[in-house]
Design an enzyme around this catalytic site. Structure first.
Site: not given
Ligand code: BDR
Ligand code: CA
Length: 297
Positions: A239
């Protein structure tokens, strides 16, 4: 020309990959890391930010920010990122203690000291610090060049406890609404795009084979990401790395403007009156190659 950047983060496995990548790119000049409670509590995200900078060999100020979302309690994601936020991967000790200047003050100071319109914010976490900046230092916030933020789920299902919301927006919905409704120059990279940038075991083996410390650390992080909650999955989404990748390779993202609003209770993105630029798709193979090259060079 170099991009001058502040990274706001809650490391976090994918935050760590994003930061290691950003710190190695000559086009990106990172002024500071600011931390927030998110994947794990603030003291751990702050310590982890220092460890990540140390692994990259960069002496970077780390400014601790909000220890809790606005008006509610923290809700860490220990299942995915582990008790230490980095999936048990060993990082070196921070090169220095965290700054005594908090995140919001540091953001305000940097924005007021450097030329207006010269600083980008890379937001990899719940938007608590940025909302507080908007409320406490609006003149400083007005000098942000642009924000690139990972967060939200537009047409895709969410990832927060079975809801339609995505973690970064759901962890602090009030802050998300404050920031996304502010009319700033902002690009949101939601799960719709980030779920398309995936690492499989072949990719992590390629990273490991490239022998630089950041690439090997990223291989270990992705391996931990598999072990933590998806032993049977064939690949894992990257992500947060989408944020620095967008900064350097915008042509590999498909951006649309959608009329949206953030539900201030759940953080879900609903149809609404705010035109928001969202990345709805990406060129995965080109971006995977760019990430690997960037970590290995
Ligand atoms: C986001 O949530 C966090 O757990 C990850 O680091 C990312 O920023 C993904 O939904
Ligand atoms: Ca994150």
């Amino acid at each position: 020309a170099q991009m001058r950047v502040i990274i706001d983060t809650d490391p976090g496995i994918d935050d760590a990959i994003a930061i290691l990548y950003a710190l190695r790119q000559p086009e990106i000049d990172v002024a500071a890391l600011t931390t927030v409670a998110g994947n794990i509590g603030l003291s751990v995200t702050t310590d982890n930010a220092g460890r990540i900078a140390a692994l990259a060999g960069v002496a970077l100020p780390v400014h601790p920010g909000a220890a809790a979302p606005l008006g509610r309690d923290p809700a860490p994601e220990l299942g995915i990122h582990g008790q230490d936020g980095l999936g048990g991967v060993i990082f070196p000790d921070p090169l220095a203690a965290p700054s005594v200047t908090g995140a919001v003050s540091a953001l305000a100071e940097l924005l007021m000291t450097e030329p207006a319109g010269s600083i980008d914010l890379f937001c990899l976490a719940p938007l608590t610090n940025i909302a507080l900046l908007l409320d406490t230092a609006p003149q400083a916030a007005a000098r942000i060049r642009r924000i690139i933020a990972m967060g939200g789920a537009v047409d895709e299902p969410g990832n927060f406890r079975g809801t339609r919301a995505e973690f970064n927006l759901a962890h602090d919905p009030q802050a998300a609404a404050r920031v996304l409704h502010a009319g700033l120059d902002l690009l949101l990279i939601p799960l719709d795009a980030t779920r398309q940038l995936r690492a499989d075991r072949a990719y992590l083996n390629q990273l490991r084979a490239s022998h630089t410390a950041p690439a090997i650390a990223c291989a270990d992080l992705i391996e931990a990401y598999f072990t933590a909650d998806a032993q049977t999955a064939e690949s894992r989404p990257l992500h947060d790395p989408c944020v620095p990748l967008y900064a350097l390779h915008p042509e590999l993202f498909r951006v649309e403007t959608r009329a949206l609003q953030v539900d201030p209770e759940t953080g879900a993105l609903d149809p609404g009156p705010h035109p928001i630029k969202v990345a709805m798709g990406l060129g995965a193979s080109g971006l995977r190659a760019a990430l690997k090259t960037g970590l290995a060079c």
